[in-house]
Enzyme design. Sequence first.
Site, PDB file in Angstrom:
ATOM      1  N   LYS A   8      41.752  49.366  42.522  1.00  0.00           N
ATOM      2  CA  LYS A   8      42.738  50.138  41.739  1.00  0.00           C
ATOM      3  C   LYS A   8      43.053  49.448  40.410  1.00  0.00           C
ATOM      4  CE  LYS A   8      44.978  52.496  45.602  1.00  0.00           C
ATOM      5  NZ  LYS A   8      44.572  51.703  46.773  1.00  0.00           N
ATOM      6  N   ASP A  61      38.403  48.903  46.695  1.00  0.00           N
ATOM      7  CA  ASP A  61      39.616  49.662  46.334  1.00  0.00           C
ATOM      8  C   ASP A  61      40.541  48.775  45.480  1.00  0.00           C
ATOM      9  OD1 ASP A  61      41.576  51.534  46.228  1.00  0.00           O
ATOM     10  OD2 ASP A  61      42.118  51.445  48.349  1.00  0.00           O
ATOM     11  N   ASP A  98      44.944  48.133  34.392  1.00  0.00           N
ATOM     12  CA  ASP A  98      45.400  47.436  33.185  1.00  0.00           C
ATOM     13  C   ASP A  98      44.774  48.064  31.941  1.00  0.00           C
ATOM     14  OD1 ASP A  98      46.477  45.312  31.557  1.00  0.00           O
ATOM     15  OD2 ASP A  98      46.559  44.141  33.419  1.00  0.00           O
TER      16      ASP A  98
END
Length: 454
Positions: free
Chosen positions: A295, A293, A298
């Site tokens: 996430k 996870d 960028d």
Amino acid sequence: MEEKEQFFLKIYNLGIIKFGDFTLKSGIISPIYIDFRPIASRPDLLIKLSDLLLHEVPYHTFELICGVPYAALPIATTLSLRSNIPLIIKRKENKGYGTKRMIEGIYKKGQNCLLIEDVITSGDSLLKTIIDIEKEGLIIKNILSILDREQGGIENIKKKGYHIRTLFCIGEVLKMLEKKHLLKKKEIHIIQFFQKNNFKNFQEKRISYEEKKEKISHPIGKKLLDITLKKKTNLIVSADLIYTTHILKLVNSIGDKICGLKLHVDIINDFSLSFITSLKKISIEKKFLLFEDRKFCDVGPTNSLQLHHGIHKISSWADIITVHVIAGSASIQNLNVPSNMGLITVSEMSSYGRLFDDNYIRKALNISLKNTKVIGTVAQRKVDDRLLLFTPGIHFSESKKNNKGNIYIHPNQAFEKNKSDFIIVGKAIYQSNNPKIAAEKYRNAGWKAYEKGL
Ligand code: 6AU
């Protein structure tokens, strides 16, 4: 009806009904989309609409008028001008600066407000608006809307004790358009399909994991569904623990109960690739997938570096990774993701005060549908059936928010209301006295809730 019928024919000519494949705000998939916004550009029709609406209620008994943002705002404004009842404006979200008010305009606590909505589908967004207005001490008893899509919204609203009047119902206007030969053959077929399936059933039924497998093309998505069906579990455990021994101990006791194990490898104090080797071995033995996870959020090149390099070497072991799409669709396009790794986008979070609004969520879901590496999304609402839906923020004792700001819902709500495919459970399992028993309880609840929805 004569007058109303004539009026509807005029607004129909503005293109307010569209036929196609639409995902509504509530997440319901629909072949018909209704949008009354074009009326705002026709002052004559706006005035006529307001007069028709005002005929539906003893409007002089109201002290304020408010429209559900944004579509109903021009209608509410016109109603206010025609009836001389003051308008208040409900914000979708507060400004985050200045007064931080949710309601703009001049009003006093205890005033009686007439609420205006354009289209009623599930009634959810209307009920959310009512809560916000009532929080300000205003009284809402009556709601006026233009059209009822006959998908259960009216019943939901009435159940909560509100009076609601609508000018038109979808069934009657479609019949009228057909009678007047204003619909194409294809459109008539769509309507017949609707009538046969009944709007309400159409909304409430969920598709099975077997049917989902037909819609998901990515091998990892299919693999996850196969595991789910075989082990009868839609439970993903979030092992947010900071020592590898604790994670391995947890996984050894709950591995049989889960289809996926979710990690945040950057919180582990003693991370090593040998830990990953041990974990991978258990995941193969006990048949579950590994989610990192991370996430990623960028720009593309940085996401790519974070995925393939550093001490975690995520791309060398994770079956599934989570990504935000805040940096746009290109940020997840050229990540050189291995062919056996799937992406899950985060379209909406479970946290209190989240900044995700409907517009962002719609765009994030569109990006998710277009990227072939994406197998599904994290959200708190129903999404398109071509995506797997993952729901975190799960706890039997659902609460508005805990002290760290996550909002929790019961597994039943995730499946019944949002038509979720997988529940993600963290603390409720790893912090319990007996994680094995807790995992079995969540597995059982998730599976039963899924089966009930079929
Ligand atoms: O059950 P909990 O609250 O102990 O753990 C929930 C887990 C955490 C969060 O980082 C994650 O789910 N999460 C996510 C995910 C999966 O991306 C999204 C979200 O909206 N809320 C949420 O809690 O590891």
